[in-house]
Design a protein around this motif. Structure first.
Motif, mmCIF file in Angstrom:
data_model
loop_
_atom_site.group_PDB
_atom_site.id
_atom_site.type_symbol
_atom_site.label_atom_id
_atom_site.label_comp_id
_atom_site.label_asym_id
_atom_site.label_seq_id
_atom_site.Cartn_x
_atom_site.Cartn_y
_atom_site.Cartn_z
ATOM 1 N N SER A 1 10.015 34.367 -42.775
ATOM 2 C CA SER A 1 8.848 33.620 -42.304
ATOM 3 C C SER A 1 8.929 32.138 -42.682
ATOM 4 C CB SER A 1 7.587 34.224 -42.916
ATOM 5 O OG SER A 1 7.630 34.055 -44.317
ATOM 6 N N ARG A 2 9.964 31.754 -43.380
ATOM 7 C CA ARG A 2 10.063 30.355 -43.792
ATOM 8 C C ARG A 2 11.267 29.689 -43.141
ATOM 9 N NH1 ARG A 2 8.887 28.385 -49.685
ATOM 10 N NH2 ARG A 2 6.904 27.587 -48.956
ATOM 11 N N SER A 3 11.103 28.406 -42.880
ATOM 12 C CA SER A 3 12.205 27.626 -42.323
ATOM 13 C C SER A 3 13.355 27.574 -43.332
ATOM 14 C CB SER A 3 11.723 26.203 -42.039
ATOM 15 O OG SER A 3 11.404 25.572 -43.268
ATOM 16 N N ILE A 4 14.496 27.052 -42.866
ATOM 17 C CA ILE A 4 15.647 26.878 -43.756
ATOM 18 C C ILE A 4 15.247 25.978 -44.919
ATOM 19 C CG2 ILE A 4 17.991 25.923 -43.877
ATOM 20 C CD1 ILE A 4 17.387 28.684 -42.212
ATOM 21 N N ARG A 5 14.571 24.865 -44.589
ATOM 22 C CA ARG A 5 14.084 23.951 -45.624
ATOM 23 C C ARG A 5 13.171 24.690 -46.615
ATOM 24 N NH1 ARG A 5 13.700 18.804 -44.405
ATOM 25 N NH2 ARG A 5 13.165 19.000 -42.222
ATOM 26 N N GLY A 6 12.282 25.523 -46.051
ATOM 27 C CA GLY A 6 11.335 26.271 -46.890
ATOM 28 C C GLY A 6 12.031 27.277 -47.798
ATOM 29 N N LEU B 1 12.390 25.862 -56.101
ATOM 30 C CA LEU B 1 11.920 24.619 -56.719
ATOM 31 C C LEU B 1 10.391 24.598 -56.791
ATOM 32 C CD1 LEU B 1 14.430 22.209 -54.952
ATOM 33 C CD2 LEU B 1 14.596 23.247 -57.228
ATOM 34 N N GLU B 2 9.754 25.236 -55.799
ATOM 35 C CA GLU B 2 8.293 25.393 -55.854
ATOM 36 C C GLU B 2 7.923 26.272 -57.039
ATOM 37 O OE1 GLU B 2 6.865 26.900 -52.085
ATOM 38 O OE2 GLU B 2 8.168 25.505 -51.015
ATOM 39 N N VAL B 3 8.703 27.342 -57.227
ATOM 40 C CA VAL B 3 8.419 28.291 -58.303
ATOM 41 C C VAL B 3 8.447 27.594 -59.673
ATOM 42 C CG1 VAL B 3 9.287 30.358 -59.501
ATOM 43 C CG2 VAL B 3 9.169 30.324 -57.002
ATOM 44 N N ARG C 1 11.327 17.372 -54.705
ATOM 45 C CA ARG C 1 11.786 18.609 -54.077
ATOM 46 C C ARG C 1 12.375 18.324 -52.695
ATOM 47 N NH1 ARG C 1 6.860 22.087 -54.403
ATOM 48 N NH2 ARG C 1 6.419 21.393 -52.296
ATOM 49 N N ALA C 2 11.693 17.502 -51.938
ATOM 50 C CA ALA C 2 12.165 17.178 -50.592
ATOM 51 C C ALA C 2 13.541 16.514 -50.647
ATOM 52 C CB ALA C 2 11.159 16.270 -49.895
ATOM 53 N N ALA C 3 13.719 15.608 -51.598
ATOM 54 C CA ALA C 3 14.999 14.914 -51.721
ATOM 55 C C ALA C 3 16.098 15.896 -52.131
ATOM 56 C CB ALA C 3 14.886 13.790 -52.753
ATOM 57 N N VAL D 1 16.161 19.167 -51.583
ATOM 58 C CA VAL D 1 16.454 20.072 -50.468
ATOM 59 C C VAL D 1 17.381 19.382 -49.467
ATOM 60 C CG1 VAL D 1 15.454 21.280 -48.470
ATOM 61 C CG2 VAL D 1 14.375 21.481 -50.729
ATOM 62 N N ASP D 2 17.099 18.120 -49.161
ATOM 63 C CA ASP D 2 17.966 17.364 -48.241
ATOM 64 C C ASP D 2 19.396 17.305 -48.779
ATOM 65 O OD1 ASP D 2 15.897 16.923 -46.515
ATOM 66 O OD2 ASP D 2 15.499 14.872 -47.160
ATOM 67 N N GLU D 3 19.513 17.023 -50.072
ATOM 68 C CA GLU D 3 20.821 16.902 -50.699
ATOM 69 C C GLU D 3 21.586 18.237 -50.616
ATOM 70 O OE1 GLU D 3 22.229 15.230 -55.037
ATOM 71 O OE2 GLU D 3 20.548 16.620 -55.035
ATOM 72 N N ALA E 1 15.025 25.036 -38.548
ATOM 73 C CA ALA E 1 15.258 26.324 -37.885
ATOM 74 C C ALA E 1 14.806 27.454 -38.809
ATOM 75 C CB ALA E 1 16.736 26.477 -37.549
ATOM 76 N N TYR E 2 14.775 28.670 -38.259
ATOM 77 C CA TYR E 2 14.413 29.851 -39.037
ATOM 78 C C TYR E 2 15.647 30.741 -39.196
ATOM 79 C CZ TYR E 2 9.643 28.449 -39.300
ATOM 80 O OH TYR E 2 8.521 27.755 -39.633
ATOM 81 N N PRO E 3 15.699 31.551 -40.273
ATOM 82 C CA PRO E 3 16.908 32.336 -40.556
ATOM 83 C C PRO E 3 17.452 33.088 -39.342
ATOM 84 C CG PRO E 3 15.422 32.507 -42.408
ATOM 85 C CD PRO E 3 14.708 31.700 -41.352
HETATM 86 P P1 ADP Z 1 7.609 26.735 -44.119
HETATM 87 O O1 ADP Z 1 6.680 26.767 -42.965
HETATM 88 O O2 ADP Z 1 8.971 27.272 -43.800
HETATM 89 O O3 ADP Z 1 7.061 27.271 -45.397
HETATM 90 P P2 ADP Z 1 6.950 24.034 -44.825
HETATM 91 O O4 ADP Z 1 7.145 22.915 -43.878
HETATM 92 O O5 ADP Z 1 5.623 24.546 -45.135
HETATM 93 O O6 ADP Z 1 7.945 25.196 -44.363
HETATM 94 O O7 ADP Z 1 7.627 23.589 -46.173
HETATM 95 C C1 ADP Z 1 8.201 24.489 -47.072
HETATM 96 C C2 ADP Z 1 8.746 23.681 -48.190
HETATM 97 O O8 ADP Z 1 9.675 22.749 -47.658
HETATM 98 C C3 ADP Z 1 7.689 22.912 -48.914
HETATM 99 O O9 ADP Z 1 7.512 23.443 -50.195
HETATM 100 C C4 ADP Z 1 8.217 21.514 -49.039
HETATM 101 O O10 ADP Z 1 8.576 21.255 -50.388
HETATM 102 C C5 ADP Z 1 9.481 21.501 -48.271
HETATM 103 N N1 ADP Z 1 9.338 20.467 -47.256
HETATM 104 C C6 ADP Z 1 8.402 20.336 -46.306
HETATM 105 N N2 ADP Z 1 8.618 19.255 -45.569
HETATM 106 C C7 ADP Z 1 9.713 18.676 -46.064
HETATM 107 C C8 ADP Z 1 10.472 17.524 -45.731
HETATM 108 N N3 ADP Z 1 10.150 16.689 -44.757
HETATM 109 N N4 ADP Z 1 11.583 17.251 -46.443
HETATM 110 C C9 ADP Z 1 11.963 18.085 -47.443
HETATM 111 N N5 ADP Z 1 11.283 19.163 -47.804
HETATM 112 C C10 ADP Z 1 10.167 19.460 -47.135
#
Ligand code: ADP
Ligand code: ADP
Length: 237
Positions: A101-106, A112-114, A122-124, A126-128, A141-143
């Protein structure tokens, strides 16, 4: 000092019915793993490999023996301290275990949220991580939209999120075709070489060990029956 030192580690499970004997899933195992090593553990199904990784990850208590990480016996640690040691250990799985249910980023952000990392940091991070595994264009994208190999690269990014010094790979390429297996093994080799992460590779496939692990322990019925340099172990008559 070894990075991971198992000494006479045993794990028994209670018998499935009354009157049976306990199952010795791991039976008197000793293994030394140096910092920066890629160490293989190979054996047939049921040999005790998965149990061994769960013990190293502190997910289950041992029945006997000690597991030292950086010289600290994790079998004797209070829960809070064990949690801290476990933050230094990443894990990847055969079925990737991503959150659908979560994006790749999520997914990569999740650990890191935990631990409560602030949003911008966290955003930086995840990008790295997504750049490191070559999936920055798949961030949203989603898994289920990704191939198996891509999903495992996400699994690796997530496992590395909290900058662990140890990565445990449990049959991490067993669901992948040979070409994709090579890509994932190349990535694991980079994780080891560029980040200095100690990697324990659990598998039933000799090819995987031969490609990536300098050292190997061979397990059979809960015991280590052979160990040493991979080349020596695999060419021994
Ligand atoms: P999902 O719907 O998959 O849960 P979200 O957009 O709600 O995705 O974000 C999930 C996590 O991704 C958040 O905890 C946040 O830290 C991180 N995130 C969201 N937007 C960005 C972004 N632009 N760049 C990096 N990380 C992000
Ligand atoms: P492998 O990963 O090498 O296939 P496992 O560690 O999964 O081996 O299993 C080793 C042995 O321990 C098997 O006989 C298995 O049935 C038994 N075992 C593993 N986990 C449990 C459990 N939670 N309860 C009872 N028996 C278990």
């Amino acid at each position: 000092m070894p990075h991971i030192q198992l000494t006479d580690v045993s794990k028994s499970y209670p018998p499935s019915r009354r009157g049976g004997t306990p199952v010795a899933a791991v039976d008197g195992v000793s293994v030394s793993i140096e910092r920066g090593e890629v160490h293989g553990v190979i054996g047939y199904s049921g040999a005790g490999k998965s149990t061994l990784v769960r013990l190293i990850n502190g997910l289950e208590p041992v029945t006997a023996g000690s597991i030292e990480i950086d010289g600290v016996d994790i079998t004797a640690l209070p829960a809070g301290e064990l949690r801290r040691v476990r933050q230094g250990i990443g894990m990847i799985f055969q079925r990737f275990n991503l959150l659908r249910s979560r994006s790749i980023r999520g997914n990569v952000a999740y650990p890191l949220e935990v631990v409560g990392m602030p949003r911008a940091e966290r955003a930086a991070r995840v990008d790295e991580l997504l750049r490191f595994v070559g999936l920055e264009e798949k961030a949203d994208a989603y898994p289920e939209q990704l191939s198996g190999g891509q999903q495992q690269r996400v699994g690796i990014a997530r496992a590395l999120a909290a900058s662990p010094s140890i990565l445990l790979a449990d049959e991490a390429t067993s669901a992948l075709d040979p070409e994709t297996t090579d890509e994932v093994l190349d990535l694991l080799a980079r994780v080891n070489r560029e980040l200095g992460v100690t990697i324990v590779v659990i598998t039933h496939e000799m090819d995987v060990i031969a490609r990536i692990a300098a050292k190997v322990a061979v397990m059979d019925r809960g015991r280590v029956v052979e160990s040493g340099d991979t080349y020596d172990v695999f060419t021994r008559p």
